[in-house]
Design a protein around this motif. Structure first.
Motif, short mmCIF file in Angstrom:
data_model
loop_
_atom_site.label_atom_id
_atom_site.label_comp_id
_atom_site.label_asym_id
_atom_site.label_seq_id
_atom_site.Cartn_x
_atom_site.Cartn_y
_atom_site.Cartn_z
N ASP A 213 0.89 -1.17 0.00
CA ASP A 213 0.00 0.00 0.00
C ASP A 213 0.92 1.22 0.00
OD1 ASP A 213 -1.81 -1.96 0.56
OD2 ASP A 213 -2.19 -1.32 2.63
N THR A 261 3.31 0.77 3.18
CA THR A 261 3.27 -0.31 4.17
C THR A 261 3.09 -1.63 3.42
OG1 THR A 261 2.13 -1.17 6.12
CG2 THR A 261 0.81 0.04 4.59
N THR A 263 3.48 -6.26 4.01
CA THR A 263 3.71 -7.35 4.95
C THR A 263 4.75 -8.31 4.39
OG1 THR A 263 1.77 -8.40 4.00
CG2 THR A 263 1.49 -7.38 6.13
N GLY A 265 5.78 -11.92 5.62
CA GLY A 265 5.52 -12.95 6.62
C GLY A 265 4.78 -12.34 7.80
N PRO A 266 5.31 -12.51 9.00
CA PRO A 266 4.61 -11.98 10.17
C PRO A 266 4.88 -10.49 10.42
CG PRO A 266 6.54 -13.20 10.84
CD PRO A 266 6.48 -13.30 9.35
N VAL A 268 4.88 -6.41 9.59
CA VAL A 268 4.29 -5.33 8.81
C VAL A 268 5.33 -4.22 8.76
CG1 VAL A 268 2.41 -3.67 8.60
CG2 VAL A 268 1.96 -5.92 9.58
N TRP B 96 -8.58 -10.22 1.94
CA TRP B 96 -8.48 -10.81 0.61
C TRP B 96 -7.78 -12.15 0.80
CZ3 TRP B 96 -6.14 -6.27 -2.83
CH2 TRP B 96 -7.04 -5.20 -2.83
N LYS B 103 -0.24 -18.83 -0.13
CA LYS B 103 -0.25 -17.36 -0.20
C LYS B 103 -1.08 -16.81 0.95
CE LYS B 103 -1.25 -13.50 -3.39
NZ LYS B 103 -0.19 -12.64 -2.92
N ASP B 104 -0.45 -15.95 1.75
CA ASP B 104 -1.13 -15.40 2.92
C ASP B 104 -2.25 -14.45 2.52
OD1 ASP B 104 0.45 -16.75 4.68
OD2 ASP B 104 1.93 -15.14 4.86
N ASP B 106 -4.39 -11.01 2.72
CA ASP B 106 -4.10 -9.60 2.97
C ASP B 106 -5.24 -9.05 3.80
OD1 ASP B 106 -1.68 -9.26 1.44
OD2 ASP B 106 -2.93 -9.58 -0.33
N TRP B 108 -6.79 -5.60 6.19
CA TRP B 108 -6.75 -4.19 6.58
C TRP B 108 -7.84 -3.95 7.63
CZ3 TRP B 108 -6.48 -6.04 1.65
CH2 TRP B 108 -5.35 -5.69 0.88
N ARG B 119 -2.87 -1.61 7.33
CA ARG B 119 -2.61 -2.99 6.91
C ARG B 119 -2.15 -3.76 8.14
NH1 ARG B 119 -0.46 -6.24 2.31
NH2 ARG B 119 -1.14 -4.63 0.86
N ILE B 120 -2.70 -4.96 8.33
CA ILE B 120 -2.28 -5.77 9.47
C ILE B 120 -1.80 -7.12 8.96
CG2 ILE B 120 -3.71 -4.62 11.20
CD1 ILE B 120 -5.78 -6.81 10.85
N SER B 121 -1.05 -7.78 9.79
CA SER B 121 -0.52 -9.09 9.39
C SER B 121 -1.59 -10.16 9.57
CB SER B 121 0.69 -9.43 10.26
OG SER B 121 1.05 -10.77 10.05
N ASP B 123 -0.79 -13.16 9.80
CA ASP B 123 -0.02 -14.29 10.29
C ASP B 123 -0.60 -14.88 11.58
OD1 ASP B 123 2.40 -15.82 9.70
OD2 ASP B 123 2.98 -15.18 11.71
N SER B 124 -1.27 -14.04 12.35
CA SER B 124 -1.78 -14.49 13.65
C SER B 124 -3.12 -15.18 13.49
CB SER B 124 -1.89 -13.32 14.61
OG SER B 124 -0.66 -12.68 14.72
N ASP B 127 -5.07 -16.13 16.61
CA ASP B 127 -5.69 -15.13 17.49
C ASP B 127 -7.20 -15.30 17.47
OD1 ASP B 127 -3.24 -14.13 17.98
OD2 ASP B 127 -3.54 -12.20 17.00
N TYR B 128 -7.80 -15.02 18.60
CA TYR B 128 -9.26 -15.13 18.68
C TYR B 128 -9.91 -13.87 18.13
CZ TYR B 128 -8.89 -19.51 21.13
OH TYR B 128 -8.63 -20.82 21.43
#
Lengths: 413, 261
Positions: A213, A261, A263, A265-266, A268, B96, B103-104, B106, B108, B119-121, B123-124, B127-128
């Motif tokens: 982004d 910004t 990502t 992997g884990p 950001v 997305w 492929k992880d 995406d 937001w 934008r957030i990861s 990966d978690s 997480d609940y």
């Protein structure tokens, strides 16, 4: 503090009445009531009590919408502080949105640092301690967004200049001003005349995508912070300084920059930077005419967010660098700051422990803000926190005497 | 029908029958899970989700969400608008997810207090989600290739003929050591799923309470996740579901995250 005027009361009263009447026609009312009590840890343990009422009045139809956000700050034994944070109308077309009125415009990817986020000026009445939506001031402007897929082109035209809101003269948050004697302020040139020539224009292109982004922006604006022009009175007989007059004056500033910004992997990752053209810095050379030097500077950051064992971390390195530096400038050529945040949620996100800190690397000063937030029930939050200033000089160290603990109780509706 | 034609039909049946029987018997755990994964749910879907969090004392907290999902072929986009409780009102979340294995997603989030899309990861996944008993991974479509699947047995469950499948993750560090799923034959819909923690202990059970055929698709409407170790339950109720209404692609953008429903 802006004091209560009869006219303001009328405006707010009519707004509230209008909102209530329209409630039957699906006007959305939301907001919060909050009580904030804080006590200084040093000196006489002075304390502050602030009651806040913040109301969002929103209504939308197919292609149009409006929002008004009046607020009231109440301090015991002081007059009410009432204002409108935002009041605007939206018009939606297929690929274009237009927003007209007083609005907050937030740009950039950085957290807690203002680099390309320069459209809305800041309310620094309580330094950087207020919530971010309270720090950002609305500006009267027209904003147009054109959308093409995930691309957005935005232009903001602000015909009326709004400057940074500085703390009152007697406020503990008034920044230090280093003069050899108490100055006299001449505010006659502080205001920017309201005319088309003096308006501000900002443009931005942004895109979100699977990979990255980013935003690219530019602005032709007024510096929100006035330059302190200095006039000295010198006794010709003994060449001694007999008086200083400080004349705050805003200058034009050109800005170009961007942010991104992504990502990995884990992680950001984020970055943001801008070039500022024509900033006036104060000089240490008392013989210099006006006491200011015009220079360009860059301001940028790099940051990363990540999570380890349910603890969310976010850190940023920020640098401001004055180009073609002159040794007489009061500011350091390079000013380095780190921001660091860590938080973890417990009890199904009803309890959060958080630590946020600004760390100044030039003066080894810092602002450390630990917080415990507990949601007693949905929409009812208790917050216990502290603002701890470390060091004796610098952006944060200058407030070393202002360490405080506080409790906030907030009801959202 | 002439004798010749009848003979031909009988021969065809005799040839096809063993293969039909064989093919039904031959369905493996992976094939069954793949059919669940591939079950069509429409090109797009929207509805209102009410999530009730109920603790062991019976205290309840309610979250309300309006959600839109659209299949773009190689990816699926989802946008959620939080409407309740008041302190999360106008928050929105966009995801997305991609068909491409590995492929992880995406993701937001738009926070109205910050007026910013972040934008957030993704990966978690363990997480609940909003303090519920569902993890982000529980709410997504887990790719069949992520686990090894084994058909344990076939049995009747809630009056429906079901396959019982055990799935063991390929990833050693995954939050569940195994899951067991009851899948309704021919509808390819999960009726019940048991989750076992890293120590192999029963952690939680997902029970589907209601599903309906909307347009030509089986859609899960009400489900309940019960954490047996903490005696905490999350009920999910989906209502006003509309399928294949032609939600425009422009619904799944930063613009809409900021504007809201």
């Amino acid at each position: 503090m802006r004091h209560l005027h009869g006219k303001t009361i009328s405006v707010v009263f009519i707004s509230l009445l209008f909102a209530t009447v329209l409630n039957a026609n699906s006007v959305d009312l939301s907001g919060y009531a909050r009580t904030y009590a804080g006590a200084l840890l040093r000196g006489d343990n002075d304390y502050i009590i602030q009651n806040t009422f913040n109301l969002n009045i929103e209504h939308s139809r197919d292609k149009v919408a409006f929002k008004a956000n009046p607020y009231i700050y109440h301090y015991p034994n002081l007059e009410l502080d009432i204002g409108l944070r935002e009041a605007y109308m939206d018009i939606y077309f297929n690929t274009v949105d237009i927003r007209i009125g007083k609005q907050q415009v937030i740009w950039g990817k950085a957290d807690g640092v203002f680099i390309t986020d320069i459209v809305s000026p800041k309310d620094l009445s309580e330094f950087l301690l207020r919530d971010f939506d309270e720090i950002r001031m609305g500006i009267t402007s027209v904003k147009l967004d054109y959308y093409l897929g995930d691309n957005t082109f935005e232009i903001v035209w602000a015909p009326i200049f709004t400057s940074t809101q500085m703390p009152d003269e007697n406020s503990i948050w008034r920044p230090e001003m280093d003069f050899p004697m108490a100055p006299v302020f001449d505010n006659s040139k502080k205001d920017v005349d309201m005319n088309i020539k003096n308006s501000e224009v900002f443009v931005k292109y942004s895109r979100i995508s699977s990979v990255i982004d980013f935003e690219i922006m530019g602005g032709y604006m007024w510096d929100d912070d006035p330059a302190m022009h200095i006039t000295k009175k010198i006794n010709p007989q003994n060449n001694q300084l007999t008086g200083i007059t400080v004349t705050p004056r805003h200058h034009r500033l050109g800005v170009g920059g961007g942010s991104f910004t992504s990502t990995v992997g884990p992680l950001v990752l984020r970055g943001e930077g801008a070039f500022y053209y024509g900033k006036y810095f104060n000089s240490e050379d008392m013989t210099l005419v006006d006491g200011v030097i015009e220079k360009n500077y860059i301001h940028y950051l790099a940051g990363v967010d990540f999570t380890v064992r349910d603890i969310h971390f976010s850190t940023q390195f920020v640098q401001q660098a004055i180009l073609d530096y002159d040794e007489q400038i009061k500011n350091d050529q390079f000013e380095n700051t780190i921001t660091a945040m860590a938080f973890r949620d417990f009890l199904r996100e009803t309890l959060r422990l958080e630590l946020f800190s600004y760390i100044g690397l030039n003066n080894y000063d810092a602002l450390v803000r630990p917080k415990i937030t507990y949601k007693l029930t949905d929409g009812f939050t208790l917050l216990l926190g502290a603002n701890l200033f470390v060091g004796s000089e610098g952006n944060f160290g200058q407030y070393d005497e202002n360490d405080m603990i506080y409790l906030k109780v907030r009801y959202d509706f | 029908m002439s004798i010749k034609k009848l003979n031909l039909v009988l021969m065809a049946i005799l040839i096809a029958l063993p293969s039909m029987i064989f093919s039904q018997e031959k369905l493996t755990g992976l094939q069954i899970i793949q059919k669940v994964y591939d079950r069509p749910t429409g090109k797009d879907q929207n509805g209102e989700l009410v999530m009730s969090l109920i603790n062991s004392r019976g205290n309840q907290r309610v979250r309300k969400i309006k959600q839109f999902v659209k299949d773009f072929g190689n990816m699926e986009k989802k946008i959620m608008f939080f409407t309740s409780p008041a302190d999360v009102n106008n928050t929105s979340f966009m995801n997305w997810s991609y068909n491409e294995k590995g492929k992880d997603d995406d993701q937001w989030i738009y926070l109205p207090a910050l007026k910013k899309v972040k934008r957030i990861s993704s990966d978690s996944k363990s997480d609940y989600f909003m303090g519920s008993d569902f993890t982000y991974d529980d709410l997504g479509d887990r790719h069949p290739a992520s686990d090894k699947h084994k058909l344990l047995r076939e049995e009747k469950f809630n009056g429906e003929d079901c396959y019982v499948i055990e799935s063991i993750p390929n990833e050693e560090e995954y939050m569940y050591s195994r899951t067991v799923t009851w899948i309704v034959k021919d509808k390819w819909i999960g009726q019940k799923k048991e989750f076992y923690d890293e120590d192999g202990e029963h952690l939680k059970t997902l029970s589907v309470k209601k599903y309906e055929k909307i347009k030509d698709y089986w859609i899960l409407l009400d489900s309940e996740m019960h954490n047996v170790q903490k005696d905490h339950t999350t009920k999910m109720e989906l209502s006003n579901v509309k399928v294949d209404t032609g939600i425009p692609a422009s619904k799944f953008t930063e613009r809409m995250m900021k504007r809201g429903i």
